[in-house]
Write a protein that holds these residues in place. Structure first.
Motif, mmCIF file in Angstrom:
data_model
loop_
_atom_site.group_PDB
_atom_site.id
_atom_site.type_symbol
_atom_site.label_atom_id
_atom_site.label_comp_id
_atom_site.label_asym_id
_atom_site.label_seq_id
_atom_site.Cartn_x
_atom_site.Cartn_y
_atom_site.Cartn_z
ATOM 1 N N ASN A 203 0.863 -1.180 0.000
ATOM 2 C CA ASN A 203 0.000 0.000 0.000
ATOM 3 C C ASN A 203 0.902 1.233 0.000
ATOM 4 O OD1 ASN A 203 -2.334 1.630 0.231
ATOM 5 N ND2 ASN A 203 -2.041 1.764 2.440
ATOM 6 N N LEU A 204 0.942 1.910 -1.125
ATOM 7 C CA LEU A 204 1.824 3.060 -1.291
ATOM 8 C C LEU A 204 1.125 4.365 -0.906
ATOM 9 C CD1 LEU A 204 3.446 2.060 -4.695
ATOM 10 C CD2 LEU A 204 4.469 1.886 -2.420
ATOM 11 N N PRO A 205 1.934 5.342 -0.470
ATOM 12 C CA PRO A 205 3.397 5.332 -0.361
ATOM 13 C C PRO A 205 3.863 4.755 0.973
ATOM 14 C CG PRO A 205 2.582 7.478 0.242
ATOM 15 C CD PRO A 205 1.383 6.688 -0.182
ATOM 16 N N HIS A 206 5.161 4.523 1.082
ATOM 17 C CA HIS A 206 5.761 4.171 2.362
ATOM 18 C C HIS A 206 5.828 5.423 3.247
ATOM 19 C CE1 HIS A 206 7.125 0.100 1.323
ATOM 20 N NE2 HIS A 206 7.396 0.587 0.119
ATOM 21 N N PRO A 207 5.746 5.264 4.560
ATOM 22 C CA PRO A 207 5.893 6.435 5.437
ATOM 23 C C PRO A 207 7.158 7.238 5.161
ATOM 24 C CG PRO A 207 5.108 4.570 6.702
ATOM 25 C CD PRO A 207 5.436 4.047 5.324
ATOM 26 N N ASP A 208 8.275 6.557 4.892
ATOM 27 C CA ASP A 208 9.530 7.273 4.638
ATOM 28 C C ASP A 208 9.443 8.135 3.392
ATOM 29 O OD1 ASP A 208 10.680 6.218 6.891
ATOM 30 O OD2 ASP A 208 11.851 4.689 5.831
ATOM 31 N N THR A 209 8.662 7.722 2.399
ATOM 32 C CA THR A 209 8.485 8.518 1.194
ATOM 33 C C THR A 209 7.834 9.852 1.528
ATOM 34 O OG1 THR A 209 8.342 6.608 -0.284
ATOM 35 C CG2 THR A 209 7.258 8.642 -1.018
ATOM 36 N N ILE A 210 6.759 9.805 2.310
ATOM 37 C CA ILE A 210 6.067 11.033 2.707
ATOM 38 C C ILE A 210 7.010 11.948 3.467
ATOM 39 C CG2 ILE A 210 4.183 11.959 4.115
ATOM 40 C CD1 ILE A 210 2.648 9.382 3.523
ATOM 41 N N ILE A 211 7.741 11.386 4.403
ATOM 42 C CA ILE A 211 8.623 12.193 5.249
ATOM 43 C C ILE A 211 9.759 12.813 4.436
ATOM 44 C CG2 ILE A 211 10.278 12.049 7.162
ATOM 45 C CD1 ILE A 211 8.309 9.952 8.385
ATOM 46 N N ARG A 212 10.315 12.070 3.492
ATOM 47 C CA ARG A 212 11.384 12.640 2.664
ATOM 48 C C ARG A 212 10.884 13.840 1.862
ATOM 49 N NH1 ARG A 212 12.413 7.069 0.941
ATOM 50 N NH2 ARG A 212 13.984 6.144 2.313
ATOM 51 N N LEU A 213 9.668 13.756 1.346
ATOM 52 C CA LEU A 213 9.156 14.830 0.497
ATOM 53 C C LEU A 213 8.832 16.102 1.265
ATOM 54 C CD1 LEU A 213 6.873 12.914 -2.044
ATOM 55 C CD2 LEU A 213 9.150 13.881 -2.437
ATOM 56 N N VAL A 214 8.592 16.005 2.563
ATOM 57 C CA VAL A 214 8.247 17.198 3.345
ATOM 58 C C VAL A 214 9.405 17.697 4.194
ATOM 59 C CG1 VAL A 214 5.816 16.542 3.411
ATOM 60 C CG2 VAL A 214 7.307 15.887 5.311
ATOM 61 N N SER A 215 10.552 17.025 4.135
ATOM 62 C CA SER A 215 11.679 17.375 5.006
ATOM 63 C C SER A 215 12.542 18.485 4.410
ATOM 64 C CB SER A 215 12.532 16.134 5.290
ATOM 65 O OG SER A 215 11.779 15.132 5.939
ATOM 66 N N VAL A 216 11.946 19.653 4.197
ATOM 67 C CA VAL A 216 12.701 20.792 3.671
ATOM 68 C C VAL A 216 13.508 21.408 4.808
ATOM 69 C CG1 VAL A 216 12.571 22.943 2.374
ATOM 70 C CG2 VAL A 216 10.801 21.189 2.072
ATOM 71 N N GLU A 217 14.780 21.630 4.580
ATOM 72 C CA GLU A 217 15.654 22.136 5.629
ATOM 73 C C GLU A 217 15.541 23.648 5.768
ATOM 74 O OE1 GLU A 217 19.629 20.858 5.050
ATOM 75 O OE2 GLU A 217 19.145 18.712 5.166
ATOM 76 N N THR A 218 15.616 24.119 7.009
ATOM 77 C CA THR A 218 15.616 25.554 7.265
ATOM 78 C C THR A 218 16.766 26.217 6.505
ATOM 79 O OG1 THR A 218 14.722 25.167 9.473
ATOM 80 C CG2 THR A 218 15.724 27.317 9.069
ATOM 81 N N GLY A 219 16.475 27.319 5.863
ATOM 82 C CA GLY A 219 17.481 28.006 5.066
ATOM 83 C C GLY A 219 17.441 27.649 3.599
ATOM 84 N N ASP A 220 16.680 26.631 3.237
ATOM 85 C CA ASP A 220 16.532 26.282 1.822
ATOM 86 C C ASP A 220 15.878 27.450 1.093
ATOM 87 O OD1 ASP A 220 15.251 25.114 -0.651
ATOM 88 O OD2 ASP A 220 16.151 23.284 0.154
ATOM 89 N N ARG A 221 16.354 27.759 -0.105
ATOM 90 C CA ARG A 221 15.818 28.907 -0.841
ATOM 91 C C ARG A 221 14.358 28.701 -1.234
ATOM 92 N NH1 ARG A 221 15.791 28.696 -6.476
ATOM 93 N NH2 ARG A 221 16.419 26.681 -7.339
ATOM 94 N N LEU A 222 13.885 27.447 -1.190
ATOM 95 C CA LEU A 222 12.492 27.149 -1.507
ATOM 96 C C LEU A 222 11.742 26.665 -0.265
ATOM 97 C CD1 LEU A 222 12.956 25.418 -4.987
ATOM 98 C CD2 LEU A 222 12.245 27.770 -4.520
ATOM 99 N N TYR A 223 12.119 27.220 0.878
ATOM 100 C CA TYR A 223 11.468 26.849 2.135
ATOM 101 C C TYR A 223 9.975 27.192 2.048
ATOM 102 C CZ TYR A 223 11.410 25.843 7.139
ATOM 103 O OH TYR A 223 11.166 25.268 8.370
ATOM 104 N N PRO A 224 9.105 26.337 2.563
ATOM 105 C CA PRO A 224 7.660 26.507 2.362
ATOM 106 C C PRO A 224 7.000 27.516 3.302
ATOM 107 C CG PRO A 224 8.049 24.505 3.607
ATOM 108 C CD PRO A 224 9.416 25.045 3.232
ATOM 109 N N ASP A 225 7.442 28.770 3.228
ATOM 110 C CA ASP A 225 6.775 29.827 3.989
ATOM 111 C C ASP A 225 6.453 30.984 3.056
ATOM 112 O OD1 ASP A 225 9.058 31.420 3.679
ATOM 113 O OD2 ASP A 225 9.866 30.897 5.625
ATOM 114 N N GLU A 226 5.914 32.072 3.609
ATOM 115 C CA GLU A 226 5.404 33.166 2.785
ATOM 116 C C GLU A 226 6.480 33.861 1.943
ATOM 117 O OE1 GLU A 226 3.642 35.758 5.619
ATOM 118 O OE2 GLU A 226 5.466 35.937 6.815
ATOM 119 N N ARG A 227 7.747 33.713 2.317
ATOM 120 C CA ARG A 227 8.828 34.322 1.537
ATOM 121 C C ARG A 227 8.936 33.710 0.147
ATOM 122 N NH1 ARG A 227 13.649 33.279 5.574
ATOM 123 N NH2 ARG A 227 12.570 31.265 5.487
ATOM 124 N N LEU A 228 8.384 32.513 -0.010
ATOM 125 C CA LEU A 228 8.417 31.848 -1.312
ATOM 126 C C LEU A 228 7.745 32.703 -2.384
ATOM 127 C CD1 LEU A 228 9.447 29.005 -2.244
ATOM 128 C CD2 LEU A 228 7.075 28.243 -2.084
#
Length: 317
Positions: A203-228
């Motif tokens: 049954n896809l996806p695996h939990p690790d798949t979901i977590i990898r896709l949302v694990s954006v690091e602080t300071g990333d130029r495409l960080y998911p906040d309003e500055r985007l």
């Protein structure tokens, strides 16, 4: 409505795209991690004949055999689909699919006509985004994905798969955010696929798949906040949802529309999953945004599709 599956090479496998057909401007739907391309079937049916609609399975989801290794695989797979199928689409995203859509449009603004953001997933402060990411990457959330919603669960027989769908449907029926959605079982069935080693199904996806896709690091130029939104160069329509977790972002969504000439806000009386509960209204907003984007860009009709390649992960049931 006849649905065809297109296959786009990406990374170590392929990304599967549901091609709903139709004429008119291209629209590419992007699901949130944990969902799949079939989540958009109702919206696509409401748009039938008015646009050429597509929906992709993000890496590690549905029929896509490509691995999700990092957050950028979400938006890079969107870019791969648009380029390989020779599209110039309006992107429509939900939840973290909104983030992926915005990032794809930022990376190549000439490729896309605009973005419809169902909810203000990126209309939040850096602190709020960091809190959300910390929660979604926590052991507790990982355990919930595995034990409460059965992501990554495996089995060998069709009967076991049917029983799993019963359990997931019952669990979701107890969750106020996902009560009464028609087609839920078909969507669950879509995500139960043959295991890569041939041992049965998963049954896809695996939990690790979901977590990898949302694990954006602080300071990333495409960080998911309003500055985007400072980096946006295409029209964006934020669909402001009246209920659920997104309601907390309403003021920031309106502020973005006041300060950014390419951002507009539309209200929708809906909870967190409008593609299920208000799909006809979502379709109407998509059509209006397509017309607006075409007027702004003056782009010609979409060119022909590219040549499919690769083999998708087969469905089990």
């Amino acid at each position: 409505m006849t649905i065809q599956e297109r296959q786009v090479p990406y990374g170590d496998g392929i990304v599967v795209v549901r091609d709903f057909g139709g004429s008119g401007p291209d629209v590419l739907f992007v699901h949130a991690p944990g969902f799949c391309a079939a989540a958009w079937d109702r919206v696509a049916a409401a748009l039938e004949g008015k646009v050429h609609a597509y929906a992709l399975d993000l890496p590690g989801h549905g029929g896509s055999t490509a691995s999700a290794r990092r957050p950028a695989d979400a938006w890079n797979s969107i870019l791969a689909v648009a380029r390989h199928l020779d599209l110039s689409p309006l992107l429509v995203g939900l939840g973290q699919g909104t983030h992926a859509s915005l990032c794809a449009a930022i990376e190549d603004p000439e490729l896309f006509t605009g973005v419809v953001a169902l909810g203000g997933a990126c209309a939040r402060t850096e602190e709020s985004a960091a809190d959300d990411i910390a929660f979604y990457t926590s052991p507790q959330f990982r355990g919930s994905l595995r034990d409460r919603f059965y992501f990554g669960r495996t089995g060998t027989t069709v009967a076991e798969a049917e029983l799993l769908m019963d359990r997931i449907t019952a669990q979701l029926a107890r969750d106020w955010r996902v009560v009464g959605f028609k087609g839920l079982r078909e969507e669950l069935r879509y995500s139960i696929r043959a295991a890569p080693d041939g041992s049965g199904w998963v049954n896809l996806p695996h939990p690790d798949t979901i977590i990898r896709l949302v694990s954006v690091e602080t300071g990333d130029r495409l960080y998911p906040d309003e500055r985007l939104y400072r980096r946006i160069r295409v029209p964006v329509c934020i669909v402001q949802l009246s209920d659920g977790l997104d309601a907390a972002n309403a003021q920031r969504e309106r502020a973005l529309a006041h300060t950014h000439p390419l951002v507009s806000v539309r209200g929708l009386d809906s909870g967190e999953y409008p593609h299920y509960t208000r799909y006809q209204e979502v379709a109407a907003i998509v059509l209006e945004t397509c017309e607006m984007a075409q007027a702004l860009e003056g782009r010609p009709a979409s060119p022909p599709l590219g040549t499919p390649a690769g083999s998708p992960r087969p469905r089990i049931i």
